[in-house]
Design a protein around this motif. Structure first.
Motif, PDB file in Angstrom:
ATOM      1  N   THR A  50      65.207  27.450  35.855  1.00  0.00           N
ATOM      2  CA  THR A  50      64.216  26.458  35.417  1.00  0.00           C
ATOM      3  C   THR A  50      62.964  26.575  36.289  1.00  0.00           C
ATOM      4  O   THR A  50      63.042  27.005  37.445  1.00  0.00           O
ATOM      5  N   THR A  51      61.855  26.149  35.769  1.00  0.00           N
ATOM      6  CA  THR A  51      60.578  26.288  36.482  1.00  0.00           C
ATOM      7  C   THR A  51      60.490  25.385  37.713  1.00  0.00           C
ATOM      8  O   THR A  51      59.572  25.530  38.518  1.00  0.00           O
ATOM      9  N   GLU A  52      61.448  24.464  37.872  1.00  0.00           N
ATOM     10  CA  GLU A  52      61.423  23.559  39.022  1.00  0.00           C
ATOM     11  C   GLU A  52      61.931  24.218  40.306  1.00  0.00           C
ATOM     12  O   GLU A  52      61.725  23.690  41.398  1.00  0.00           O
ATOM     13  N   LYS A  53      62.570  25.385  40.182  1.00  0.00           N
ATOM     14  CA  LYS A  53      63.187  25.996  41.357  1.00  0.00           C
ATOM     15  C   LYS A  53      62.500  27.279  41.828  1.00  0.00           C
ATOM     16  O   LYS A  53      62.917  27.844  42.843  1.00  0.00           O
ATOM     17  N   PHE A  54      61.492  27.738  41.117  1.00  0.00           N
ATOM     18  CA  PHE A  54      60.832  28.972  41.559  1.00  0.00           C
ATOM     19  C   PHE A  54      59.381  29.006  41.083  1.00  0.00           C
ATOM     20  O   PHE A  54      58.975  28.266  40.194  1.00  0.00           O
ATOM     21  N   ARG A  55      58.621  29.889  41.715  1.00  0.00           N
ATOM     22  CA  ARG A  55      57.262  30.192  41.271  1.00  0.00           C
ATOM     23  C   ARG A  55      57.084  31.703  41.264  1.00  0.00           C
ATOM     24  O   ARG A  55      57.763  32.437  41.994  1.00  0.00           O
ATOM     25  N   GLY A  56      56.145  32.167  40.464  1.00  0.00           N
ATOM     26  CA  GLY A  56      55.778  33.574  40.450  1.00  0.00           C
ATOM     27  C   GLY A  56      54.298  33.666  40.789  1.00  0.00           C
ATOM     28  O   GLY A  56      53.451  33.174  40.042  1.00  0.00           O
ATOM     29  N   ILE A  57      53.982  34.258  41.941  1.00  0.00           N
ATOM     30  CA  ILE A  57      52.592  34.305  42.417  1.00  0.00           C
ATOM     31  C   ILE A  57      52.136  35.754  42.569  1.00  0.00           C
ATOM     32  O   ILE A  57      52.962  36.673  42.638  1.00  0.00           O
ATOM     33  N   PRO A  58      50.820  35.983  42.634  1.00  0.00           N
ATOM     34  CA  PRO A  58      50.329  37.350  42.868  1.00  0.00           C
ATOM     35  C   PRO A  58      50.844  37.897  44.189  1.00  0.00           C
ATOM     36  O   PRO A  58      51.259  37.141  45.075  1.00  0.00           O
ATOM     37  N   GLN A  59      50.809  39.203  44.331  1.00  0.00           N
ATOM     38  CA  GLN A  59      51.288  39.844  45.552  1.00  0.00           C
ATOM     39  C   GLN A  59      50.593  39.260  46.781  1.00  0.00           C
ATOM     40  O   GLN A  59      49.451  38.828  46.711  1.00  0.00           O
ATOM     41  N   PRO A  60      51.272  39.248  47.937  1.00  0.00           N
ATOM     42  CA  PRO A  60      50.686  38.675  49.152  1.00  0.00           C
ATOM     43  C   PRO A  60      49.389  39.379  49.560  1.00  0.00           C
ATOM     44  O   PRO A  60      49.168  40.548  49.227  1.00  0.00           O
ATOM     45  N   THR A  61      48.567  38.667  50.283  1.00  0.00           N
ATOM     46  CA  THR A  61      47.320  39.242  50.790  1.00  0.00           C
ATOM     47  C   THR A  61      47.530  39.749  52.216  1.00  0.00           C
ATOM     48  O   THR A  61      48.415  39.288  52.936  1.00  0.00           O
ATOM     49  N   GLY A  62      46.673  40.689  52.606  1.00  0.00           N
ATOM     50  CA  GLY A  62      46.707  41.211  53.966  1.00  0.00           C
ATOM     51  C   GLY A  62      45.686  40.496  54.826  1.00  0.00           C
ATOM     52  O   GLY A  62      45.195  39.411  54.483  1.00  0.00           O
ATOM     53  N   PRO A  63      45.325  41.103  55.960  1.00  0.00           N
ATOM     54  CA  PRO A  63      44.330  40.495  56.860  1.00  0.00           C
ATOM     55  C   PRO A  63      43.012  40.219  56.131  1.00  0.00           C
ATOM     56  O   PRO A  63      42.551  41.026  55.325  1.00  0.00           O
ATOM     57  N   GLY A  64      42.429  39.060  56.411  1.00  0.00           N
ATOM     58  CA  GLY A  64      41.151  38.719  55.790  1.00  0.00           C
ATOM     59  C   GLY A  64      41.267  38.247  54.354  1.00  0.00           C
ATOM     60  O   GLY A  64      40.258  38.114  53.657  1.00  0.00           O
ATOM     61  N   GLY A  65      42.491  38.012  53.891  1.00  0.00           N
ATOM     62  CA  GLY A  65      42.676  37.506  52.534  1.00  0.00           C
ATOM     63  C   GLY A  65      42.498  38.556  51.457  1.00  0.00           C
ATOM     64  O   GLY A  65      42.351  38.236  50.278  1.00  0.00           O
ATOM     65  N   LYS A  66      42.556  39.824  51.835  1.00  0.00           N
ATOM     66  CA  LYS A  66      42.371  40.911  50.876  1.00  0.00           C
ATOM     67  C   LYS A  66      43.699  41.265  50.213  1.00  0.00           C
ATOM     68  O   LYS A  66      44.702  41.479  50.889  1.00  0.00           O
ATOM     69  N   ARG A  67      43.707  41.307  48.890  1.00  0.00           N
ATOM     70  CA  ARG A  67      44.914  41.679  48.161  1.00  0.00           C
ATOM     71  C   ARG A  67      44.735  43.077  47.580  1.00  0.00           C
ATOM     72  O   ARG A  67      43.760  43.357  46.893  1.00  0.00           O
ATOM     73  N   VAL A  68      45.677  43.952  47.873  1.00  0.00           N
ATOM     74  CA  VAL A  68      45.671  45.312  47.314  1.00  0.00           C
ATOM     75  C   VAL A  68      47.005  45.527  46.610  1.00  0.00           C
ATOM     76  O   VAL A  68      48.065  45.224  47.165  1.00  0.00           O
ATOM     77  N   GLN A  69      46.943  46.020  45.405  1.00  0.00           N
ATOM     78  CA  GLN A  69      48.178  46.315  44.683  1.00  0.00           C
ATOM     79  C   GLN A  69      47.995  47.573  43.850  1.00  0.00           C
ATOM     80  O   GLN A  69      46.878  47.937  43.500  1.00  0.00           O
ATOM     81  N   VAL A  70      49.106  48.244  43.553  1.00  0.00           N
ATOM     82  CA  VAL A  70      49.013  49.437  42.720  1.00  0.00           C
ATOM     83  C   VAL A  70      48.984  49.025  41.255  1.00  0.00           C
ATOM     84  O   VAL A  70      49.442  47.944  40.881  1.00  0.00           O
ATOM     85  N   SER A  71      48.424  49.896  40.427  1.00  0.00           N
ATOM     86  CA  SER A  71      48.291  49.593  39.005  1.00  0.00           C
ATOM     87  C   SER A  71      49.653  49.608  38.327  1.00  0.00           C
ATOM     88  O   SER A  71      50.518  50.420  38.648  1.00  0.00           O
ATOM     89  N   ASN A  72      49.849  48.686  37.418  1.00  0.00           N
ATOM     90  CA  ASN A  72      51.026  48.698  36.570  1.00  0.00           C
ATOM     91  C   ASN A  72      50.665  49.379  35.259  1.00  0.00           C
ATOM     92  O   ASN A  72      49.589  49.120  34.694  1.00  0.00           O
ATOM     93  N   PRO A  73      51.517  50.264  34.754  1.00  0.00           N
ATOM     94  CA  PRO A  73      51.173  50.986  33.527  1.00  0.00           C
ATOM     95  C   PRO A  73      51.086  50.070  32.316  1.00  0.00           C
ATOM     96  O   PRO A  73      51.902  49.164  32.151  1.00  0.00           O
ATOM     97  N   VAL A  74      50.076  50.314  31.501  1.00  0.00           N
ATOM     98  CA  VAL A  74      49.951  49.605  30.227  1.00  0.00           C
ATOM     99  C   VAL A  74      51.055  50.118  29.303  1.00  0.00           C
ATOM    100  O   VAL A  74      51.330  51.316  29.255  1.00  0.00           O
TER     101      VAL A  74
END
Length: 451
Positions: free
Chosen positions: A302-326
């Motif tokens: 159920t949505t009351e027990k978890f969340r799905g958030i973007p990948q964590p950020t590194g130093p300075g609040g910068k988020r880097v992630q690899v591309s997911n295939p379309v």
């Protein structure tokens, strides 16, 4: 277009094609799409009768595809669609086998990650002229269409109509975090802290589940680039990959060090199906996967027990992630009923069907009208992922899906080595150096072909 034949670091010749006679015979029995040659030009056909559709994520997406097929057959009573569900971990090898031995379907799921290999073997029909005359023209996300063109191997042709885009997600148990007094894992520092504090092996409780089985490389690269902050897969020359940069090696060594320390031992062989099912049992704090598993987590927790958030950020609040295939759906060149096959593709990517499919999958629709539907604003991970990609906080490392051997390099040739890294039998630097040598060779071959 010629098929790329490369040599890996041990001097072995390799191609992206796997030939297995038993599998070829089994698949031929289920398919009627081609003449057995694996590469004939096929025919337009009558636009009626039977077509065969291979689902590239069978089991996970079987029910929603069967629903869409039922809708299509009701709207097109003269066309019968035979559904064949194939697990995502087996799909590429089964298609490669059928290309060589015969028995390709009329239509199949063709994601960007495996598109170049199939196109290089001449197995796919180009779809540009069909799309130009279709009601879908102008109704598809331009970035997704361009991603498909780029993944085709450099000839700028469209071999697959996009259906959806995915994105990496960090799922975490809000109830467990609250109980432990932990902050939301929005940074890598918080992620590692939570992974340790939520682990109690005596009670079979773990802070994280890591992917060590099929499909492990993409997740490892995501965590690696996310921590190192490196934002390009190739250096400025475009000839050398950055995967074995010392910063990446250091990040991967730290990430792989989580295995068995804060993760279950079974993770060594777990693919995404086993990994997500394990997380849904409720004793693990965090899981990295993508938008596709969201609905499964809702059903289990159920949505009351978890969340799905973007990948964590590194130093300075910068988020880097690899591309997911379309992901997408394509037509095989040998189809004897291309008119009916195209009707099915059009229907599957129409606003109503595309919305229905992506609501079930929890992914971003390719059809721009479907992307406006209300359910997207209610699916928090999808909404947050879209915001992260558009607010300037995220840099995307574009993986080289255009390389015909990308799937082979990133799966069969390196997944066993990544398991050695997890077990401590190989250093992250040695693992990445081996992979880099293969990638640099593949890139050089591709650039030579491109001219």
């Amino acid at each position: 277009m010629k098929i790329s034949i490369l040599r890996n670091s041990t001097g072995r010749r390799r191609t992206s094609t796997a030939v297995a006679l038993g599998a070829a015979l089994a698949l031929t029995a289920t398919a009627c799409g081609d003449d057995g040659s694996g590469g004939g030009d096929g025919a337009e056909g009558s636009g009626k009768g039977k077509i065969v559709f291979w689902d590239n994520n069978g089991g996970v997406r079987t029910e929603i595809w069967k629903e869409i097929i039922a809708d299509f057959e009701k709207a097109n009573p003269d066309i019968d669609v035979q559904y064949v569900g194939i697990a995502s971990t087996e799909y590429q090898s089964k298609v490669d086998t059928a290309i060589q031995g015969g028995g390709l379907p009329d239509v199949g799921g063709i994601g960007a990650s495996m598109l170049a290999g199939f196109a290089a073997q001449g197995a796919l029909d180009t779809l540009d002229f069909r799309l130009a005359k279709s009601p879908l023209n102008g109704k598809l996300n331009k970035d997704m269409v361009e991603s498909m063109r780029a993944a085709g191997g450099g000839d700028d042709k469209l071999y697959s109509i996009p259906t959806s885009a995915n994105n990496g997600v960090l799922y975490y148990r809000t109830d467990l975090f609250e109980k432990a007094g932990l902050e939301e894992p929005t940074t890598w520092d918080r992620f590692y802290e939570a992974a340790e504090k939520l682990t109690n092996k005596g009670k079979n409780e773990f802070g994280y589940t890591i992917r060590g089985g099929a499909g492990s490389i993409a997740q490892a690269l995501d965590a690696m680039y996310g921590q190192s902050g490196i934002t390009s897969f190739w250096d400025s020359s475009g000839k050398k990959t950055t995967v074995n940069d010392p910063k990446n090696a250091e990040a991967l060594e730290k990430y792989a060090g989580l295995f068995k320390k804060v993760t279950p031992a079974a993770d060594l062989n777990n693919d995404f199906t086993k990994m997500t099912a394990q997380w849904d049992t409720g004793t693990i704090g965090m899981l990295n996967h993508n938008l596709g598993s969201y609905q499964d987590h809702v059903k289990a927790l159920t949505t009351e027990k978890f969340r799905g958030i973007p990948q964590p950020t590194g130093p300075g609040g910068k988020r880097v992630q690899v591309s997911n295939p379309v992901d997408g759906i394509g037509m095989f060149k040998g189809s004897k009923n291309k008119e009916a096959a195209w009707k099915f593709i059009e229907f599957a990517v129409s606003a109503q069907s595309n919305s229905k499919f992506n609501e079930s999958a929890g992914q971003v629709p390719a059809n721009t009208d479907a992307a406006k539907d209300e359910w997207i604003s209610k699916a928090e991970p999808t909404k947050l992922a879209a915001e992260a990609l558009n607010d300037g906080s995220t840099s995307i490392v574009q993986l080289p899906y255009y390389l015909p051997d990308w799937n082979t390099i990133s799966k069969a040739e390196n997944e066993p080595n990544f398991q050695k890294v997890l077990l401590g039998d190989m250093s992250a630097q040695e693992f990445l150096d081996t992979m880099a040598e293969q990638l640099n060779e593949a890139q050089a071959e591709w650039q030579e072909q491109k001219g």
